[in-house]
Design an enzyme around this catalytic site. Structure first.
Site, PDB file in Angstrom:
ATOM      1  N   HIS A  12     113.409   0.127  87.345  1.00  0.00           N
ATOM      2  CA  HIS A  12     112.515  -0.983  87.009  1.00  0.00           C
ATOM      3  C   HIS A  12     113.152  -1.954  86.015  1.00  0.00           C
ATOM      4  O   HIS A  12     114.129  -1.628  85.319  1.00  0.00           O
ATOM      5  CB  HIS A  12     111.205  -0.444  86.415  1.00  0.00           C
ATOM      6  CG  HIS A  12     111.407   0.301  85.128  1.00  0.00           C
ATOM      7  ND1 HIS A  12     111.571  -0.325  83.909  1.00  0.00           N
ATOM      8  CD2 HIS A  12     111.490   1.626  84.877  1.00  0.00           C
ATOM      9  CE1 HIS A  12     111.733   0.577  82.964  1.00  0.00           C
ATOM     10  NE2 HIS A  12     111.691   1.778  83.517  1.00  0.00           N
ATOM     11  N   GLU A  85     108.101   8.404  85.926  1.00  0.00           N
ATOM     12  CA  GLU A  85     109.123   8.833  84.981  1.00  0.00           C
ATOM     13  C   GLU A  85     108.794  10.220  84.436  1.00  0.00           C
ATOM     14  O   GLU A  85     107.652  10.693  84.521  1.00  0.00           O
ATOM     15  CB  GLU A  85     109.213   7.820  83.824  1.00  0.00           C
ATOM     16  CG  GLU A  85     110.224   8.136  82.725  1.00  0.00           C
ATOM     17  CD  GLU A  85     111.660   8.218  83.230  1.00  0.00           C
ATOM     18  OE1 GLU A  85     111.963   9.187  83.963  1.00  0.00           O
ATOM     19  OE2 GLU A  85     112.470   7.352  82.871  1.00  0.00           O
TER      20      GLU A  85
END
Length: 212
Positions: A12, A85
């Site tokens: 990201h 994550e």
């Protein structure tokens, strides 16, 4: 002829928590202005690539990075919780500088390739590896018997774990891979076994002045 899938793995774009060195984990800060610009840049880079499927973490920093990449295409983005994550539990939102002052011994374990260690209330590298490898296997299963390009937009820890699982490397090696914000990695995985790294953490789309 063996089928193969080419995985285009994108971390990201930048958030303010990235910028100040705050542990993000499964907290959900948005992209900052630089991160939005990085997402647009990687979308230009990937514009010529035809994707059979696109997957993203459901956390918005990943989802909002995937959005411009797939803008104007017919292929939908599938948001998956298993692409989140690594959870840092009670450490989420705390800067690594603060963690060094408050928990120096535990922080040393985090960065000392001890995969069974988990931050308080968070995930260990072993748990992350199992989750990420499982996600990769499930996605691969959806495209078994086909050739094509798969986009996955996720997070540094999760993508590292996916990559070492695809390559048959030990979990301890995952943090030896550097992944920058919107860094692009490409791995070809052959049906029946075998994989190659075609590209690792390429940030050429961010321009020559990019500070990794």
């Amino acid at each position: 002829m063996r089928h193969m899938l080419r995985w285009f793995l994108v971390r990201h774009g930048e958030t303010e928590w990235n910028r100040v060195g705050r542990a993000q984990g499964q907290a959900d800060p948005p992209l900052n202005q630089k991160g939005l610009e990085q997402a647009e840049a990687v979308s230009v880079r990937l514009a010529p690539v035809v994707f059979e499927a696109a997957y993203s973490s459901d956390l918005r920093r990943a989802a909002d990075t995937a959005l411009p990449v797939m803008r104007g295409r017919d292929t939908p983005i599938v948001h998956r919780r298993d692409l989140r994550e690594k959870s840092f539990g009670e450490w989420e939102g705390i800067t690594y500088e603060e963690l060094q002052l408050r928990y120096p011994a535990m922080l040393a374990e985090l960065f000392d390739e001890r995969p069974a260690f988990a931050p308080p209330g968070g995930e260990s590298d072993l748990e992350l590896f199992d989750r990420a490898a499982g996600a990769a296997a499930r996605i691969a299963g959806l495209h078994a018997g086909t050739d094509g390009n798969i986009l996955v937009v996720s997070h540094g820890g999760t993508l590292r774990a996916m990559m070492v699982s695809m390559l048959g490397l030990p979990v301890e090696s995952m943090w030896r891979l550097r992944l920058s914000n919107t860094g692009l990695s490409v791995i070809t995985v052959f049906e029946g076994g075998g994989a190659t790294i075609d590209l690792l953490n390429d940030t050429g789309h961010l321009g020559p002045g990019f500070d990794a």
